[in-house]
Design an enzyme around this catalytic site. Structure first.
Site, short mmCIF file in Angstrom:
data_model
loop_
_atom_site.label_atom_id
_atom_site.label_comp_id
_atom_site.label_asym_id
_atom_site.label_seq_id
_atom_site.Cartn_x
_atom_site.Cartn_y
_atom_site.Cartn_z
N LYS A 253 0.82 -1.21 0.00
CA LYS A 253 0.00 0.00 0.00
C LYS A 253 0.85 1.26 0.00
O LYS A 253 0.35 2.35 -0.27
CB LYS A 253 -0.94 0.00 1.20
CG LYS A 253 -0.25 0.08 2.55
CD LYS A 253 -1.25 -0.01 3.68
CE LYS A 253 -0.59 0.03 5.04
NZ LYS A 253 -1.57 -0.13 6.14
N ARG A 254 2.14 1.12 0.30
CA ARG A 254 3.02 2.29 0.28
C ARG A 254 3.43 2.67 -1.14
O ARG A 254 3.98 3.73 -1.36
CB ARG A 254 4.25 2.04 1.15
CG ARG A 254 3.91 2.05 2.64
CD ARG A 254 5.08 1.62 3.51
NE ARG A 254 4.72 1.72 4.91
CZ ARG A 254 4.00 0.82 5.57
NH1 ARG A 254 3.57 -0.25 4.92
NH2 ARG A 254 3.70 0.97 6.84
#
Length: 477
Positions: A253-254
């Site tokens: 998700k980064r």
């Protein structure tokens, strides 16, 4: 034999693409063989697990069209289906392992274990438990436990020999037992770790095939050892290749949106999402890239799974989604989907109070509310750096916002405001100065409807993605 597969997500955050990916393959295998697909909630991490996360996972899987035969919401003969409700079952099985001499009580303090890890790092040794408490006589261990001394229960692992893990895609994988850690099975709070609960539940729920991500391959020797300790036959194992970012790193998700709710809010069709997730590691016999869930089930064969690291390519997903919109929806169904997506009464009623006092004509609603019906906005560095903060300060503020948003479990106007005020305090910034670039990131405009309310309506996933996009725009400038 009736084929039984399962998906066992942990309710510790947003519903993840990886959960849907693994669920899809388990669903297709079970349905292809006339079997059953089970959903189990692995919520033994009491600090991070929460019921709202569980609800979002179930909602997202239903949105995709994956339906389970047994689970916490539909029941079944092997319940309960939340691990937090099965604690007595795990304690009973731990007692069996202790009695048979396959497990032992460990009284090592967190301080000793941390010192051990530091020593192993300093000597460039594999990290793992050193067997310190193995030598404690059973009666002494029982006495200390009865006196209230904190302990965990660890599994015994042979210090010599090999474990052969048979994977239906990879063949035999050989592990040296000397490299397998003496895993904690029961934590000091009396709840099991994943490894014990996973094995006990899979056996008691009659799971015949475990189809999961390849990150669990190193855990397979521990699981197979537990099956042998209990005298059970282990299920067939199949480890799927991990989803990857375009740079071949593990999907994170980064670097990319990974929440299913983000894709739902962006206007992707569930049929296209399932189709694309299927393409990540599988292909139709005729090579056609567009197929329905029913067609995937009808043609499903584990041996057609490719072990190459599948890249989650947003551009290709959008192309495939476009095909589904154009080729599978008539005009009436297209209009219905659009209405359900963002023109439904609930969504419009949330927006109406923010806009009514700010318009003179109904036609003013278009530019004022366009960002509510958009995906990502592509702000320019110039539009973001138009106030009192420089680019470096704004990047730091966006980084701090993203960290706080990731940790939020309750999303509404008040929690958004509280977290953003916390960022301003943390960085020593005036709130109004920090909110100016954030307003551009979220709405694409320097002014308009109230920001906190807008973020609450847009939702966590879109808000986070827009902040990340703005952060990247500043980085590239």
């Amino acid at each position: 034999m009736t084929v039984r597969t399962r998906i066992a997500p942990s309710p510790t955050g947003d519903p993840h693409l990886g959960t849907a990916y693994v669920a899809l393959f388990n669903y297709c295998f079970a349905r292809r063989h006339g079997g059953q697909f089970i959903l189990r909630i692995e919520d033994t991490d009491q600090e991070r697990s929460n019921r709202r996360s569980e609800e979002m996972i179930l909602e997202s899987l239903r949105w995709l069209g994956l339906h389970w035969d047994e689970g916490p919401d539909v029941g079944g003969p092997h319940g309960p289906y939340r691990q937090s409700e099965r604690a007595p079952i795990y304690r009973e099985h731990v007692a069996l392992l202790l009695e048979a001499g396959h497990a032992f009580r460990c009284f090592c303090t967190p301080e000793r274990l941390e010192a051990l890890r530091q020593q192993q790092r300093a000597q460039n040794l594999p990290l793992g438990y050193d067997g310190h408490c193995l030598a404690i006589p059973v009666d002494e261990a029982e006495r200390r436990a009865a006196a209230g001394e904190p302990f965990v229960v660890r599994m015994k692992v042979p210090r010599s020999g090999e474990c052969v893990v048979h994977d239906c895609l990879r063949g035999d994988i050989v592990f040296d037992y000397a490299q397998v850690d003496m895993q904690v099975l029961l934590k000091a709070d009396g709840l099991p770790t994943y490894h014990l609960a996973n094995v006990v539940d899979d056996h008691l729920m009659g799971i015949t095939h475990i189809i999961r991500g390849e990150e669990w391959i190193p855990s397979a020797p521990k699981h197979l050892l537990l099956y042998s300790y209990f005298g059970w036959t282990a299920p067939e194992l199949c480890h799927l290749p991990l989803l990857r970012n375009p740079d071949r790193s593990k999907l994170s998700k980064r670097k990319n949106p990974t929440s299913l709710r983000f894709f739902q809010r962006m206007g992707y069709l569930p049929e296209a999402m399932l189709n694309f997730l299927g393409l990540m590691a599988w292909s139709m016999p005729d090579g056609e890239e567009k197929f329905t869930l029913e067609e995937m089930v009808r043609n499903f064969d584990l041996q057609r799974i490719s072990l190459g690291g599948p890249v989650f390519d947003m551009t290709k997903l959008s192309w495939l989604n476009g095909r589904w919109i154009r080729e599978n929806l008539d005009v009436e169904e297209f209009a219905r989907r659009v209405q359900a997506w963002a023109l439904n009464r609930d969504y419009l009623m949330a927006i109406a109070p923010l806009t009514q006092q700010r318009v003179e004509r109904l036609s003013d609603l278009g530019p004022l509310t366009a960002f509510f019906f958009s995906g990502l906005l592509d702000p320019t560095p110039e539009s973001l750096v138009a106030g009192k903060l420089d680019a470096a300060q704004i990047r730091s503020a966006f980084d701090a916002m993203l960290a706080r948003i990731d940790a939020m479990t309750v999303w509404n106007r008040d929690t958004v405001e509280a977290e953003l005020r916390g960022v301003a305090d943390e960085l020593g910034l005036k709130l109004r100065d920090m909110l100016k670039p954030l307003y551009v990131a979220i709405t694409g405009r320097p002014a308009g409807v109230p920001l906190f309310d807008a973020m609450a309506i847009l939702g966590k996933d879109i808000s986070r993605a827009r902040i990340r996009q703005a952060r990247e725009a500043l980085e590239a400038a």
